[in-house]
Design a protein around this motif. Structure first.
Motif, PDB file in Angstrom:
ATOM      1  N   PRO A 151       0.795  -1.055   0.187  1.00 38.47           N
ATOM      2  CA  PRO A 151      -0.080  -0.184   0.139  1.00 38.47           C
ATOM      3  C   PRO A 151       0.836   1.292  -0.061  1.00 38.47           C
ATOM      4  CG  PRO A 151      -0.118  -1.114   2.330  1.00 38.47           C
ATOM      5  CD  PRO A 151       0.670  -2.012   1.112  1.00 38.47           C
ATOM      6  N   LEU A 152       0.181   2.369  -0.760  1.00 34.91           N
ATOM      7  CA  LEU A 152       1.075   3.635  -0.753  1.00 34.91           C
ATOM      8  C   LEU A 152       1.084   4.231   0.462  1.00 34.91           C
ATOM      9  CD1 LEU A 152       2.669   5.416  -2.445  1.00 34.91           C
ATOM     10  CD2 LEU A 152       0.487   6.583  -3.279  1.00 34.91           C
ATOM     11  N   THR A 153       1.460   4.108   1.717  1.00 35.85           N
ATOM     12  CA  THR A 153       1.195   4.400   3.049  1.00 35.85           C
ATOM     13  C   THR A 153       2.650   4.408   3.653  1.00 35.85           C
ATOM     14  OG1 THR A 153       0.464   2.390   3.952  1.00 35.85           O
ATOM     15  CG2 THR A 153      -1.310   3.851   3.166  1.00 35.85           C
ATOM     16  N   LEU A 154       2.769   5.158   4.746  1.00 37.00           N
ATOM     17  CA  LEU A 154       4.344   4.818   5.685  1.00 37.00           C
ATOM     18  C   LEU A 154       3.498   4.030   6.746  1.00 37.00           C
ATOM     19  CD1 LEU A 154       5.306   8.600   5.728  1.00 37.00           C
ATOM     20  CD2 LEU A 154       5.789   6.495   3.942  1.00 37.00           C
ATOM     21  N   ALA A 155       4.136   2.830   7.043  1.00 36.31           N
ATOM     22  CA  ALA A 155       3.613   2.068   8.040  1.00 36.31           C
ATOM     23  C   ALA A 155       4.352   2.480   9.539  1.00 36.31           C
ATOM     24  CB  ALA A 155       4.531   0.477   7.718  1.00 36.31           C
ATOM     25  N   PRO A 156       3.417   2.712  10.330  1.00 33.89           N
ATOM     26  CA  PRO A 156       3.690   3.401  11.683  1.00 33.89           C
ATOM     27  C   PRO A 156       4.034   2.437  12.607  1.00 33.89           C
ATOM     28  CG  PRO A 156       1.195   3.223  11.437  1.00 33.89           C
ATOM     29  CD  PRO A 156       1.909   2.464  10.234  1.00 33.89           C
ATOM     30  N   THR A 157       5.127   2.709  13.318  1.00 36.35           N
ATOM     31  CA  THR A 157       5.527   2.082  14.655  1.00 36.35           C
ATOM     32  C   THR A 157       6.162   3.161  15.687  1.00 36.35           C
ATOM     33  OG1 THR A 157       7.827   1.999  13.674  1.00 36.35           O
ATOM     34  CG2 THR A 157       6.313  -0.074  13.438  1.00 36.35           C
ATOM     35  N   ILE A 158       5.823   2.660  16.816  1.00 37.14           N
ATOM     36  CA  ILE A 158       6.033   3.369  17.958  1.00 37.14           C
ATOM     37  C   ILE A 158       7.188   2.903  19.065  1.00 37.14           C
ATOM     38  CG2 ILE A 158       4.154   2.714  19.100  1.00 37.14           C
ATOM     39  CD1 ILE A 158       5.237   6.251  19.197  1.00 37.14           C
TER      40      ILE A 158
ATOM     41  N   GLY B  53       0.571   1.510 -13.378  1.00 42.80           N
ATOM     42  CA  GLY B  53       0.319   1.631 -11.947  1.00 42.80           C
ATOM     43  C   GLY B  53       1.517   1.054 -11.006  1.00 42.80           C
ATOM     44  N   ARG B  54       2.573   1.388 -11.686  1.00 45.30           N
ATOM     45  CA  ARG B  54       3.746   0.939 -10.746  1.00 45.30           C
ATOM     46  C   ARG B  54       4.490   2.239 -10.517  1.00 45.30           C
ATOM     47  NH1 ARG B  54       2.203  -3.325 -14.118  1.00 45.30           N
ATOM     48  NH2 ARG B  54       3.142  -5.384 -13.475  1.00 45.30           N
TER      49      ARG B  54
ATOM     50  N   LEU C 217      -1.236  -2.940 -11.450  1.00 47.15           N
ATOM     51  CA  LEU C 217      -1.195  -3.240 -10.376  1.00 47.15           C
ATOM     52  C   LEU C 217      -1.653  -2.400  -9.212  1.00 47.15           C
ATOM     53  CD1 LEU C 217       2.675  -4.570 -10.025  1.00 47.15           C
ATOM     54  CD2 LEU C 217       0.402  -5.904 -10.169  1.00 47.15           C
ATOM     55  N   SER C 218      -2.460  -1.365  -9.555  1.00 47.57           N
ATOM     56  CA  SER C 218      -3.071  -0.403  -8.665  1.00 47.57           C
ATOM     57  C   SER C 218      -4.035  -1.236  -7.774  1.00 47.57           C
ATOM     58  CB  SER C 218      -4.030   0.630  -9.343  1.00 47.57           C
ATOM     59  OG  SER C 218      -2.867   1.469 -10.059  1.00 47.57           O
ATOM     60  N   LYS C 219      -4.820  -2.138  -8.344  1.00 48.39           N
ATOM     61  CA  LYS C 219      -6.015  -2.855  -7.488  1.00 48.39           C
ATOM     62  C   LYS C 219      -5.289  -3.738  -6.562  1.00 48.39           C
ATOM     63  CE  LYS C 219      -6.996  -6.600 -10.992  1.00 48.39           C
ATOM     64  NZ  LYS C 219      -7.937  -7.099 -11.479  1.00 48.39           N
ATOM     65  N   TYR C 220      -4.114  -4.259  -6.486  1.00 50.19           N
ATOM     66  CA  TYR C 220      -3.481  -4.963  -5.809  1.00 50.19           C
ATOM     67  C   TYR C 220      -2.795  -4.387  -4.717  1.00 50.19           C
ATOM     68  CZ  TYR C 220      -4.304  -8.482  -9.501  1.00 50.19           C
ATOM     69  OH  TYR C 220      -4.997  -9.193 -10.302  1.00 50.19           O
ATOM     70  N   ARG C 221      -2.235  -3.116  -5.115  1.00 51.77           N
ATOM     71  CA  ARG C 221      -1.552  -2.318  -4.237  1.00 51.77           C
ATOM     72  C   ARG C 221      -2.654  -1.830  -3.184  1.00 51.77           C
ATOM     73  NH1 ARG C 221       0.273   1.325  -7.300  1.00 51.77           N
ATOM     74  NH2 ARG C 221       2.185   0.082  -7.488  1.00 51.77           N
TER      75      ARG C 221
ATOM     76  N   CYS D 209      -9.697   2.229  -0.147  1.00 49.23           N
ATOM     77  CA  CYS D 209      -9.467   1.417  -1.338  1.00 49.23           C
ATOM     78  C   CYS D 209     -10.519   1.715  -2.049  1.00 49.23           C
ATOM     79  CB  CYS D 209      -8.879  -0.040  -0.946  1.00 49.23           C
ATOM     80  SG  CYS D 209     -10.214  -1.292  -0.654  1.00 49.23           S
ATOM     81  N   THR D 210     -10.289   2.022  -3.494  1.00 52.24           N
ATOM     82  CA  THR D 210     -11.487   2.000  -4.352  1.00 52.24           C
ATOM     83  C   THR D 210     -11.408   0.965  -5.372  1.00 52.24           C
ATOM     84  OG1 THR D 210      -9.865   3.530  -5.516  1.00 52.24           O
ATOM     85  CG2 THR D 210     -11.303   4.637  -4.154  1.00 52.24           C
TER      86      THR D 210
END
Length: 455
Positions: free
Chosen positions: A45-52, A93-94, A365-369, A376-377
């Protein structure tokens, strides 16, 4: 000249006050090129995985600590320079990675609260305030940082380091590698394991077609006769930080292995099977309800040859374990554990390369991301009646000592959707497990009851 400068980029809730934000660039010149990203990367996913990370005390002054964090991060980015780059869209979509040394963002913040105000440190919106965000809906991807860090000082003297790192760029194993080496530099030590940055080890020629059916990339089952995905998304969810003692873990493992011949089921296979059964009961599933457990498998040592030591990127793929709820609930725990093992053991070198071929053949590949992610859309919503159980038991998640001692808590900064959970080892290394979990509100109390009563 130091490789960082102050910027204004603040989006943190009022409970925490951000005093400064710095763009931290590599301390020395780094390669300036485009880096190919593998299929392992492209479907994240186009996100920043958050950890603390949470610490009771930092010892030195804030100014000294901030200087140490900035300088050591700048040095770490010399070797881990992809984290200072930016993503660019290409066809299908890459993405490609532009290694342009634009830098990471480091925030200095303070809170009037006490560190113990956060209770058991479950990944709630309050914890999320300690981790910077990037709004990908309003910020172009080529302008978005791939690493953001926030140092927060609490009134009690405790501190936190909240981190968001691009999931398209690296997985948990690589993220922990980076944090470990950054902390090592902050303590005045030399890097122990250099990152291996050449992802073309995963770019073997494309075969004509995948050799297996890859159900892990198909939409998961829906509730029988129930509401559609949109209705499920609207239902209120809650987050819990559950615990299993060493004795409880061993009892669950013993229960899973009753009547089982062959290699005993592991603690992960037993506990994740237990979680799956309890979720089916708590959600009051019909006997014929199909349900999936999504498992994330590290493929580093499943590929032949193995990926090089220090491989810095994504090397995980999902696999699905599928059953009917009635069978999970009626049969012994070993049945659920066996279904999980069966799925994981499919991940051979041949199967992984077939999955790569499947993805490489996709025109977009957008739908897999966006698969399984909030908002998600294109992909399917991965909630009730399904689960995602990610194990961090085998990962070196503890020991991030930046010079003021090791953390007393490390965990995920958020749980994005219904059915998402982790299995974490206790920081006390006493054999107990911590289970962060998000479920719909009307299922959580029942799940807690089944989790302990059914041991």
């Amino acid at each position: 000249m130091k490789a960082y400068n102050a910027v204004s980029w603040i989006d943190i809730a009022a409970m925490v006050t951000v005093k400064n934000c710095y763009t931290v660039k590599p301390a020395e010149p780094t390669p300036n090129n485009r880096l190919w990203l593998s299929e392992f990367d492209q479907i994240k996913p186009l996100t920043l995985a958050p950890t603390i990370y949470l610490y009771r005390s930092m010892g030195d002054s804030v100014e000294s600590v901030i200087d140490t964090l900035r300088d050591s991060l700048s040095q770490a980015l010399v070797q881990f320079y992809p984290l200072a780059g930016r993503l660019y869209n290409i066809d299908g979509g890459r993405f490609e990675l532009e290694c342009n040394a634009e830098g990471a963002l480091l925030y200095e913040a303070e809170s009037e609260g006490m560190i113990d105000d956060f209770g058991d440190f479950r990944p709630t919106p309050e914890i999320r305030e300690l981790i910077p965000r990037v709004d990908h809906s309003s910020t172009p991807v080529h302008e978005s940082p791939l690493l953001v860090v926030q140092f927060t000082r609490f009134r009690c003297g405790g501190v936190s380091i909240g981190m968001g790192v691009s999931h398209i760029l690296i997985d948990g194993q690589s993220a922990l590698h980076f944090v470990s080496e950054w902390a090592r530099i902050a303590r005045g030590e030399r890097i122990e394991t250099l990152p291996f940055l050449d992802r073309t080890v995963l770019s073997k020629p494309l075969l004509a077609a995948p050799r297996f059916d890859h159900d892990e990339f198909s939409p998961p089952p829906l509730l029988l006769g129930g509401s559609d995905q949109k209705e499920q998304r609207k239902k209120e969810t809650t987050v819990a930080m559950l615990k299993l003692t060493k004795d409880q873990v061993e009892k669950i493992k013993k229960k899973a292995n009753q009547g089982h011949d062959g290699r005993p089921y592991s603690r992960y296979e037993a506990v994740s099977g237990h979680i799956w059964r309890c979720a089916c009961k708590a959600r009051r599933h019909e006997n014929q309800q199909p349900t999936n457990m999504r498992i994330v498998v590290d493929c580093r040592n499943r590929l032949q040859p193995h990926l090089p030591k220090g491989f810095f990127g994504n090397a995980t793929l999902p696999i699905m374990s599928t059953s009917r709820a009635g069978e999970l609930m009626a049969k012994p725990l070993g049945y659920a554990s066996g279904k999980i093992r069966e799925a994981v053991e499919k991940m051979t070198d041949e199967y992984v390369r077939s999955a790569i071929d499947f993805l490489r053949n996709q025109p977009d590949l957008s739908k897999y991301r966006t698969f399984h992610t909030v908002g998600c859309t294109q992909g399917a919503f991965y909630g009730n009646p399904n689960l995602v159980v990610t194990s961090w038991v085998g990962l070196p998640i503890y020991g991030a000592d930046f010079g003021w001692g090791k953390e007393f808590h490390m965990g995920p900064g958020s749980l994005g959707y219904d059915g998402k959970s982790f299995i974490l080892p206790s920081p006390a290394a006493d054999g107990s497990f911590i289970l962060p979990l998000r479920l719909q509100v009307d299922s959580m109390d029942a799940f807690k009851k089944f989790l302990h009563d059914d041991i």
